[in-house]
Design an enzyme around this catalytic site. Structure first.
Site, PDB file in Angstrom:
ATOM      1  N   HIS A 153     -16.902  59.971 -21.343  1.00  0.00           N
ATOM      2  CA  HIS A 153     -16.224  59.463 -22.532  1.00  0.00           C
ATOM      3  C   HIS A 153     -15.326  58.268 -22.264  1.00  0.00           C
ATOM      4  CE1 HIS A 153     -12.733  61.745 -21.071  1.00  0.00           C
ATOM      5  NE2 HIS A 153     -12.003  61.129 -21.977  1.00  0.00           N
ATOM      6  N   HIS A 164     -14.625  59.559 -29.428  1.00  0.00           N
ATOM      7  CA  HIS A 164     -13.560  60.485 -29.032  1.00  0.00           C
ATOM      8  C   HIS A 164     -12.166  60.058 -29.500  1.00  0.00           C
ATOM      9  CE1 HIS A 164     -13.271  57.686 -25.549  1.00  0.00           C
ATOM     10  NE2 HIS A 164     -12.035  58.123 -25.429  1.00  0.00           N
ATOM     11  N   HIS A 165     -12.033  58.858 -30.049  1.00  0.00           N
ATOM     12  CA  HIS A 165     -10.747  58.452 -30.638  1.00  0.00           C
ATOM     13  C   HIS A 165     -10.850  58.267 -32.156  1.00  0.00           C
ATOM     14  CE1 HIS A 165      -8.073  58.150 -27.233  1.00  0.00           C
ATOM     15  NE2 HIS A 165      -9.001  57.515 -26.541  1.00  0.00           N
ATOM     16  N   LYS A 195     -13.027  52.501 -19.912  1.00  0.00           N
ATOM     17  CA  LYS A 195     -11.700  52.217 -19.339  1.00  0.00           C
ATOM     18  C   LYS A 195     -11.786  51.407 -18.056  1.00  0.00           C
ATOM     19  CE  LYS A 195      -8.470  55.603 -21.164  1.00  0.00           C
ATOM     20  NZ  LYS A 195      -7.635  56.791 -20.882  1.00  0.00           N
ATOM     21  N   ASP A 215     -10.024  65.954 -25.198  1.00  0.00           N
ATOM     22  CA  ASP A 215      -9.408  64.754 -24.634  1.00  0.00           C
ATOM     23  C   ASP A 215      -7.904  64.755 -24.861  1.00  0.00           C
ATOM     24  OD1 ASP A 215      -9.419  62.062 -23.492  1.00  0.00           O
ATOM     25  OD2 ASP A 215      -9.059  61.360 -25.535  1.00  0.00           O
TER      26      ASP A 215
END
Length: 429
Positions: free
Chosen positions: A282, A335-336, A286, A364
């Protein structure tokens, strides 16, 4: 798990092309360069051009291409990447070679590349003395040679050198390291192959994409079970989590908790397996967030927040390139998102967010709150559940899942925070 076991568990077989997966991983690694992308792709192209001139057989070419793409899989930090690009020889370079070897050794389909990765910053005068197959020595040293070529090229482009002067300086520098850093055979080959402008023009971003698409790979290996895909996903997760001490094993904790929640929700085994893989992946995007932002102890500026928010889209974009992982790409990339439609990067409404995406979102948040961050300490389990319940009351995350967490608090906390000892080698932590 084989096809028979998949059938018994009502688990549809999964098929992922290993070559596609390697290319996607290379694209993710490229993000570490922040403003200097396609480093691995350039290494793969240059190494292949030299090896073809030396008439290496197809199997060796395939291995070299994948090793070139993945040679810096031990690099997560943008600070480390800056050292590797800006310095011809850097004292700390060996660590990322050791990490790369460790990662690949833990994934059998790519383990045969581990030794090549291990020695891709070793000087020829030392490498030639090691008891290794000559093919491995030459592959490793060729990657080292073109890796240093790319570092020189990046620096000279930043100095606004014109093409003829840049090429002349690079060729002269590489020739000066003949015998010491690089194999005489490889230096001579490099000087022949790079005598034409086309070699250098093919390194430009748009031209490079076309050249890489033209490279035929005979690698037809398919990852056909969830265990293989889980192992590959753990490599991705290793690399991402190693970016910062504050995110150590974050992806693993999210994956363990997401799997636990999916089991408590009684989802079918194949959905549970896919959720775990999506959770491992996920935060792939980053890798493109500078270390300074991830480790910042004070609130982020508007521009830093924009950069941070981009990571979930990058995760989605990269995973979408792997045929067979389209659903996993969506779950990981969402996921956000929030049920209110004010999340990022897509601003999906609640009707667009599947139970799988909702599980990963809750996992998360839970795991992140359970870890230290540069701007706060890790929270207690009761503090975590209170925050989750508040978010559910606001309608931001799934209330049923939060109730499930609250009713299984001990097991959820253990899943989010207890890691196997083999998650990372002791030399990292």
């Amino acid at each position: 798990m084989d096809a028979k076991v998949c059938k018994l568990l009502d688990t549809p077989a999964i098929k992922v092309d290993l070559h596609q997966a390697v290319c996607a991983l290379a694209e993710a690694l490229s993000l570490v360069g922040i403003d200097e992308h396609q480093h691995g792709e350039r290494i793969a192209y240059m190494a292949m051009e030299c090896a073809r001139h030396l008439q290496w057989e197809q199997e060796s070419l395939d291995d070299l291409f994948h090793a070139g793409l993945l040679h810096d899989c031990g690099v997560s930090s943008s600070r480390v990447h800056r050292h590797l690009i800006s310095e011809m020889d850097w004292e700390g370079a060996e660590l990322h070679c050791v990490l790369g070897e460790y990662y690949l050794n833990n994934f059998p389909p790519l383990a045969h590349l581990a030794t090549t990765i291990r020695y891709h910053h070793t000087h020829w005068e030392s490498l030639d003395e090691l008891v290794l197959p000559i093919k491995v020595k030459l592959a490793s040293n060729l990657i080292y040679l073109v890796d240093r070529v790319d570092a020189l090229r990046v620096n000279l482009l930043q100095q606004h050198k014109n093409l003829p002067d840049m090429v002349a300086e690079i060729r002269q520098t590489i020739a000066s390291y003949r015998d010491s850093h690089f194999s005489p055979e490889l230096v001579d080959c490099f000087l022949l192959v790079t005598s034409k402008d086309a070699f250098w023009l093919n390194l430009e971003p748009l031209n490079l994409v076309g050249k890489l698409q033209q490279i035929d790979s005979q690698c037809k290996q398919v990852l056909s079970d969830y265990d293989d895909l889980r192992k590959l996903s753990r490599i991705f997760a290793h690399i991402v989590d190693a970016k910062s001490d504050f995110t150590f094993a974050h992806s693993l904790g999210v994956a363990q908790l997401a799997r636990h929640l999916s089991e408590l929700t009684e989802l079918p085994p194949h959905r549970t397996a896919m959720i775990e893989i999506a959770a491992l992946l996920h935060d792939l995007g980053k890798l493109g967030v500078p270390d300074e932002i991830l480790d910042k102890p004070t609130p982020l500026s508007a521009e830093e927040t924009r950069i941070m928010h981009r990571h979930s889209y990058e995760t989605y974009r990269i995973l979408q390139h792997i045929k067979g992982l389209e659903q996993i790409a969506e779950w990981a990339g969402n996921h956000h998102e929030t049920l209110l439609g004010d999340g990022y990067p897509f601003g999906h409404e609640h009707t667009e967010l599947t139970i799988e995406a909702r599980i990963i979102a809750v996992a998360d948040i839970f795991q992140a709150l359970a870890q230290d961050r540069p701007y706060r300490r890790a929270l207690s389990v009761m503090e975590i559940v209170e925050i989750l319940q508040g978010m559910a009351t606001e309608g931001r995350i799934d209330n049923d899942l939060v109730n499930l967490v609250a009713n299984n608090l001990d097991s959820c906390y253990c899943a989010a925070t207890e890691y196997h000892q083999d998650w990372l080698p002791s030399l990292v932590h």
